[in-house]
Scaffold this motif. Structure first.
Motif, PDB file in Angstrom:
ATOM      1  N   HIS A 157      23.844  -3.363 -26.609  1.00 18.20           N
ATOM      2  CA  HIS A 157      23.936  -4.746 -26.115  1.00 18.20           C
ATOM      3  C   HIS A 157      25.027  -4.914 -25.063  1.00 18.20           C
ATOM      4  N   TYR A 158      24.742  -5.805 -24.097  1.00 15.22           N
ATOM      5  CA  TYR A 158      25.733  -6.238 -23.121  1.00 15.22           C
ATOM      6  C   TYR A 158      25.637  -7.762 -23.102  1.00 15.22           C
ATOM      7  N   ARG A 159      26.772  -8.436 -23.205  1.00 19.14           N
ATOM      8  CA  ARG A 159      26.765  -9.896 -23.363  1.00 19.14           C
ATOM      9  C   ARG A 159      27.836 -10.473 -22.436  1.00 19.14           C
ATOM     10  N   ALA A 203      28.455  -5.635 -14.795  1.00 16.17           N
ATOM     11  CA  ALA A 203      27.493  -5.052 -15.739  1.00 16.17           C
ATOM     12  C   ALA A 203      26.778  -3.844 -15.129  1.00 16.17           C
ATOM     13  N   ASN A 207      27.192  -0.494 -17.000  1.00 16.80           N
ATOM     14  CA  ASN A 207      26.056  -0.177 -17.882  1.00 16.80           C
ATOM     15  C   ASN A 207      24.803   0.267 -17.132  1.00 16.80           C
ATOM     16  N   SER A 251      19.303  -0.806 -23.234  1.00 17.89           N
ATOM     17  CA  SER A 251      20.066  -1.874 -23.891  1.00 17.89           C
ATOM     18  C   SER A 251      19.556  -3.247 -23.452  1.00 17.89           C
ATOM     19  N   ALA A 253      20.467  -7.471 -22.892  1.00 16.48           N
ATOM     20  CA  ALA A 253      21.642  -8.238 -22.486  1.00 16.48           C
ATOM     21  C   ALA A 253      21.350  -9.721 -22.424  1.00 16.48           C
ATOM     22  N   PHE A 270      33.036 -10.507 -21.357  1.00 16.25           N
ATOM     23  CA  PHE A 270      31.889  -9.655 -21.660  1.00 16.25           C
ATOM     24  C   PHE A 270      32.162  -8.860 -22.928  1.00 16.25           C
ATOM     25  N   ILE A 272      30.430  -5.391 -25.124  1.00 17.22           N
ATOM     26  CA  ILE A 272      29.480  -4.275 -25.087  1.00 17.22           C
ATOM     27  C   ILE A 272      29.432  -3.665 -26.483  1.00 17.22           C
TER      28      ILE A 272
END
Ligand SMILES: NC(=O)c1ccc[n+]([C@@H]2O[C@H](COP(=O)([O-])OP(=O)(O)OC[C@H]3O[C@@H](n4cnc5c(N)ncnc54)[C@H](O)[C@@H]3O)[C@@H](O)[C@H]2O)c1
Length: 382
Positions: A157-159, A203, A207, A251, A253, A270, A272
């Motif tokens: 996940h990337y947020r 990002a 990523n 992943s 996001a 962010f 991760i």
């Protein structure tokens, strides 16, 4: 030995004109550079204000027309720190004249504009860079290094989010000095190209590529008085923009940005999540990196808040003594230094115009998805 001169013309003396001028002045004091940046000329349309700025920051001269700046033989580098609608024309003409070009973000108002800019710098073979400065917060640079070296393992996940609250008033006009961000003709888009562009650049860097997105946007206040026409006009920017993304590494996001999050001024964060650990970063506490390492011993396993101020942290050996913090303005000093080091080494520092185009392709896809309500594939740079 006398250093080579890097003669700089700055276009725009606003917020970014100041951060860049400061960056170029400080870079050679804290980094060992082969080139000496020279603040040759500041260009803005108001001569009196340009002169005030020149006197304060030590520029040798002023100009009121960027085309005249580009014609000058004594300029090596054009640094574009003016609103988004000026980026493409200035960058293309500067490259044609053989100047190096640094440009504020977003590179173009659209991917199509950014393509023209990339083509121009590639054709001319001139060094180029986009000022996505958050890459050079030491904690963010460290996050990139840790993900790249596999410390977190596979990423799931990337947020990211970037929240502000300064446009909530119904009475705030659009357009003109200071409020050009609300005028779609000048800005290109609202928070998507302004704030999310930062989140996207970071990002992509950390990523990898985004393959597809699905988005929704909203314009909460539909009409605002235009400063230049004096008339009520439709607001065409997005006030809020949220999207889901699938990265090429598998992943998932979420990205969110708004100028309607009451109480938040510039909350860029962010997170991760990987199979071996997680990272969190927050612009309001920019010298800290939160790290969870699943491989830690059971009873002591937990989130660590690491103060990124030691000599073995990125960039920090150039500053004070371990434990003492640096801030927002230092990211521009780092970027100026890295650009100049790239000139010496022949290895251009990123983000280049090609990286800026990649971000514009994502913002294009976000806006297209918000319009169509469908998933949209993100165009890839060649
Ligand atoms: N990297 C970042 O974190 C960051 C932060 C803020 C802004 N930006 C970007 O920087 C750029 C400038 O934003 P800002 O906040 O400094 O804006 P600003 O409104 O503070 O300053 C813009 C400056 O450009 C000048 N200008 C406008 N049109 C011009 C022209 N035709 N010729 C010469 N000068 C002109 C204005 O007079 C003003 O001095 C934008 O592209 C913005 O998206 C980046």
């Amino acid at each position: 030995m006398a250093k080579k001169k890097l003669n700089i013309a700055m276009i725009g003396y606003g917020f970014m004109g100041r951060t860049h001028s400061n960056g170029f002045l400080k870079a050679p004091k804290f980094f060992n550079l082969d080139y000496e940046p020279v603040l040759k000329t500041i260009c803005a349309r108001n001569a009196e204000k340009a002169q005030e700025f020149a006197t304060n920051w030590g520029y040798e001269s002023i100009e009121t027309d960027w085309r005249a700046v580009i014609k000058r033989k004594d300029i090596d580098l054009i640094d574009i720190a003016s609103p988004n609608d000026t980026h493409c024309d200035i960058a293309v003409e500067a490259a044609k004249a053989g100047k190096m070009v640094m440009c504020e973000k977003p590179l173009g108002r659209t991917g199509a504009e950014a393509e023209k800019m990339l083509k121009a710098v590639e054709k001319a073979g001139v060094p180029n860079m986009v000022w996505y400065n958050y890459r050079r917060v030491p904690a963010v640079t460290l996050a990139k290094q840790w993900v790249q070296e596999g410390r977190l393992g596979r990423i799931f996940h990337y947020r990211a989010k970037f929240l502000q609250d300064w446009t909530m008033s119904q009475d705030l006009p659009q357009g003109g000095q200071g409020l050009w961000r609300l005028d779609a003709k000048v800005a290109g888009s609202g928070v998507t190209g302004d704030l999310l562009a930062h989140c996207i650049d970071t990002a992509l860097w950390i990523n990898g590529n985004i393959g597809s997105v699905t988005a929704t946007t909203e314009t909460f206040i539909k009409e605002r008085k235009h400063v230049l026409t004096g008339k009520m006009e439709k607001v065409k920017i997005d006030d809020a923009s949220l999207f889901l993304a699938r990265f090429d590494n598998g992943s998932l996001a979420t990205f969110e940005s708004t100028r309607y999050a009451r109480g938040h001024k510039a909350l860029y964060t962010f997170e991760i999540n990987g199979e071996n650990g997680s990272l969190m970063w927050d612009l309001h506490d920019l010298h800290r990196l939160q790290y969870f390492n699943y491989k830690d011993e059971g009873p002591t396993r937990g989130w660590r808040s690491i103060h990124i101020t030691d000599g073995d942290h990125p960039y920090m050996d150039h500053w004070w003594v371990p434990g003492l913090q640096i801030g927002y303005e230092h990211t521009f000093v780092h970027q100026a230094a890295d650009f100049i080091q790239g000139l010496s080494s022949g290895k251009p520092a990123s983000p280049t115009f090609k990286d800026g185009l990649a971000t514009d392709y994502v913002t294009d896809a976000v806006l297209a998805s918000a319009k169509s309500g469908r998933w949209v594939n993100v165009k890839k740079t060649k």
